[in-house]
Scaffold this motif. Structure first.
Motif, PDB file in Angstrom:
ATOM      1  N   ARG A  39       0.781  -0.967   0.046  1.00  0.00           N
ATOM      2  CA  ARG A  39       0.057   0.044   0.053  1.00  0.00           C
ATOM      3  C   ARG A  39       0.918   1.075   0.004  1.00  0.00           C
ATOM      4  NH1 ARG A  39      -4.228   1.912   4.866  1.00  0.00           N
ATOM      5  NH2 ARG A  39      -4.487   4.135   4.039  1.00  0.00           N
ATOM      6  N   TYR A  40       1.885   1.433   0.744  1.00  0.00           N
ATOM      7  CA  TYR A  40       2.866   2.494   0.941  1.00  0.00           C
ATOM      8  C   TYR A  40       4.015   2.344  -0.154  1.00  0.00           C
ATOM      9  CZ  TYR A  40      -0.005   3.064   5.308  1.00  0.00           C
ATOM     10  OH  TYR A  40      -1.003   3.128   5.947  1.00  0.00           O
ATOM     11  N   HIS A  72      -2.441   8.790   0.786  1.00  0.00           N
ATOM     12  CA  HIS A  72      -2.396   7.687   1.467  1.00  0.00           C
ATOM     13  C   HIS A  72      -1.801   6.664   1.293  1.00  0.00           C
ATOM     14  CE1 HIS A  72      -6.400   9.787   1.305  1.00  0.00           C
ATOM     15  NE2 HIS A  72      -6.851   9.268   2.492  1.00  0.00           N
ATOM     16  N   GLN A  73      -0.634   6.732   0.290  1.00  0.00           N
ATOM     17  CA  GLN A  73       0.415   5.880   0.073  1.00  0.00           C
ATOM     18  C   GLN A  73       1.767   6.409   0.734  1.00  0.00           C
ATOM     19  OE1 GLN A  73      -0.119   5.686  -4.145  1.00  0.00           O
ATOM     20  NE2 GLN A  73      -1.043   3.475  -3.818  1.00  0.00           N
ATOM     21  N   VAL A  74       1.677   7.393   1.542  1.00  0.00           N
ATOM     22  CA  VAL A  74       2.828   7.942   1.995  1.00  0.00           C
ATOM     23  C   VAL A  74       2.878   7.879   3.572  1.00  0.00           C
ATOM     24  CG1 VAL A  74       4.114   9.919   2.211  1.00  0.00           C
ATOM     25  CG2 VAL A  74       2.786   9.812   0.233  1.00  0.00           C
ATOM     26  N   ILE A  75       4.191   7.406   3.935  1.00  0.00           N
ATOM     27  CA  ILE A  75       4.625   7.179   5.586  1.00  0.00           C
ATOM     28  C   ILE A  75       5.574   8.342   6.072  1.00  0.00           C
ATOM     29  CG2 ILE A  75       5.695   5.937   7.350  1.00  0.00           C
ATOM     30  CD1 ILE A  75       5.148   3.346   5.435  1.00  0.00           C
ATOM     31  N   HIS A  96       0.158   8.710   6.451  1.00  0.00           N
ATOM     32  CA  HIS A  96       0.196   7.815   7.531  1.00  0.00           C
ATOM     33  C   HIS A  96       1.536   8.339   8.539  1.00  0.00           C
ATOM     34  CE1 HIS A  96      -0.404   4.019   9.898  1.00  0.00           C
ATOM     35  NE2 HIS A  96       1.165   4.613  10.507  1.00  0.00           N
ATOM     36  N   LEU A 126       4.443  -1.748   8.021  1.00  0.00           N
ATOM     37  CA  LEU A 126       3.762  -1.038   6.948  1.00  0.00           C
ATOM     38  C   LEU A 126       4.144  -1.415   5.622  1.00  0.00           C
ATOM     39  CD1 LEU A 126       3.702   2.258   8.802  1.00  0.00           C
ATOM     40  CD2 LEU A 126       1.593   0.799   8.340  1.00  0.00           C
ATOM     41  N   VAL A 127       5.422  -1.577   5.365  1.00  0.00           N
ATOM     42  CA  VAL A 127       5.874  -1.600   4.001  1.00  0.00           C
ATOM     43  C   VAL A 127       6.100  -3.065   3.921  1.00  0.00           C
ATOM     44  CG1 VAL A 127       8.037  -1.264   2.698  1.00  0.00           C
ATOM     45  CG2 VAL A 127       7.030   0.335   4.314  1.00  0.00           C
TER      46      VAL A 127
END
Length: 485
Positions: A6-7, A160-163, A181, A198-199
């Motif tokens: 996702r990220y 929404h795809q960024v941390i 995030h 997350l990744v």
């Protein structure tokens, strides 16, 4: 899970995240005063490129009643103290490598152009960055939303795809308000675990943990004592269908909980109907052996018609989970009708929620519900499905969102799946409990009946967590987090 991550972008602060520095200098300026200067409006203008370095020092000197030259000297010493956070940078490089370079990494920092020029002279792995965004170049600074919006526009990634990782909560809050995030950097290990979860692919990481620890996935008490036992090994085998992972003490008929002498109990520990039921249903010996064992089991039914725990009349113990596992064995061989009273009692336990504080030998309500779902999956008997399945569906739905350790959460997700519910609420709680090594945190499954010493197994928790994630299907992280039919 076989899905794309996702990220796809990671934004990291520089100061106090990727680099550390000391505010202690050999000047008359105290550490506290130096940090006040860094928080002043004048310094903000300097970081955004609206003031030259000399003009900044002059204004700050006037504001704080300090000679500009003294301020300049303090910041020279602060710059000299800059050191890269090599452990965190190595983690980021590892994440980028594991993503096969699909993860792009950026720095985003409140830093003036002169200070950034100095920072770039410091030895560090600068190649990990796809780009670096500084307030001095952009003309905006955190926590102002304009800085984040400009960065998002330049990297062309859905927020929404960024941390985003930063040591200041106010900066993280701004990022979160835009759909990014946000993670507050408080500890390298804590943040590292969060980033891997997350990744990375949780299923792949979990499977790697099981493979790496094959034959050593032992149970542990809450006091840290390793137990050589068969039960968890059988459950891991059933969950993974991989005999190479487990360490079993082979039996041809009845089974003992322990592989060898009893631990924290009598050394000559009796064989039990619980492990035996599981052992036969998982290892599938000949039909003749299975029926012979069931014949013997029937001599250990008490006056209420409830099957007991041990092959020992001197220990007339009974437990609803043990009953469920015995029923699973009998029903899987077409003999469920021989334990009619036991089934009736199990139904009463489910109906009246007698399991909510666990049972004599099992720690959580999820254990009872999980083994019930396993019973239903072992038989197509219409009568038992009609009696238990609708009620099990109601009872597990009542548990969705309740507190629980990693094992309880995994079991809950699996039970929900078995009765046609999607429990994304508990899956969302389960995912962050995956540790750096790929395994999940230990979850407590059973306990000693007298001392109530808890027993758990990371291998079992990990195997069931993998199955729970897989049951929910690919792209689970993209779905809304609710429990649905």
């Amino acid at each position: 899970m076989g899905s794309h991550p996702r990220y796809t972008a990671l934004l990291c602060d520089l100061g106090d995240v990727l680099f550390s520095w000391s505010s202690e200098t050999r000047t008359t300026i105290s550490s506290r005063t130096l940090r006040h200067i860094l928080a002043s409006p004048t310094w903000f203008d300097y970081e955004c490129g609206r003031l030259s370095e000399d003009e900044c020092y002059k204004r700050v000197g006037s504001e704080f009643k300090i000679e500009p030259s003294e301020i300049a000297q303090a910041f020279i010493q602060a710059r000299d103290s800059l050191r890269s956070n090599d452990a965190f940078i190595a983690l980021i490089r590892d994440l980028k490598s594991q993503s096969q370079n699909t993860l792009r990494v950026y720095a985003m920092s409140n830093i003036s152009l002169p200070d950034y020029e100095v920072l770039r002279t410091k030895p560090a792995d600068w190649d990990i960055f796809d780009d670096v965004f500084t307030s001095g170049a952009v003309g905006e600074r955190k926590p102002n939303l304009g800085f984040y919006k400009q960065v998002l526009q330049k990297i062309k990634v859905d927020p929404h795809q960024v941390i985003f990782v930063d040591d200041k909560l106010e900066n993280v809050l701004s990022a979160r308000s835009l759909g990014i995030h946000g993670i507050v950097f408080d500890d390298v290990n804590h943040v590292g675990r969060a980033l891997r979860n997350l990744v990375g692919d949780p299923v792949k990481r979990g499977q790697e943990f099981l493979t790496k620890n094959a034959q050593h996935l032992e149970s542990v008490t809450d006091g840290g004592i390793v137990l050589q036992e068969n039960f968890a090994q059988l459950l891991i085998l059933e969950a993974t269908n991989d005999r190479s992972l487990v360490n079993l003490f082979g039996h041809t008929s009845t089974w003992n909980f322990f592989r060898g002498k009893g631990q924290l109990t009598t050394e000559e520990f009796p064989f039990d109907l619980d492990t035996t039921s599981l052992g036969i249903t998982v290892t599938k010996p000949s039909s003749a052996v299975a029926h012979s064992v069931m014949d013997e089991m029937l001599s250990f039914v008490n006056s209420d018609g409830i099957i007991q725990t041990y092959f020992d009349h001197r220990r007339p113990r009974f437990d609803p989970v043990v009953c469920v596992n015995a029923l699973c064995l009998f029903y899987s061989h077409g003999r469920g009708h021989e334990l009619k009273k036991t089934l009736e009692w199990v139904h009463e336990v489910l109906l009246n929620r007698a399991y909510l504080e666990g049972t004599r030998y099992y720690e959580t309500p999820e254990c009872f519900l999980f083994f019930l779902s396993r019973l239903l999956q072992a038989t197509g008997d219409a009568e038992i499905h009609g009696l238990l399945k609708p009620l099990l569906r109601l009872r597990v739905q009542e548990r969705v969102g309740a507190d629980g350790d990693a094992l309880a959460l995994a079991m809950r997700v699996l039970v929900c799946d078995s009765v046609g519910l999607r429990d994304e609420v508990d899956l969302r709680s389960l995912l962050p409990l995956q540790c750096e090594d790929g395994g999940w945190e230990i979850g407590w499954i059973y306990k000693y009946g007298s001392s109530e010493i808890k027993i758990g197994n990371r291998g079992l928790t990990t195997a069931l967590a993998i199955n729970a994630i897989t049951a929910m299907g690919p792209n689970i992280r993209h779905t809304s987090i609710i429990a649905t039919d």
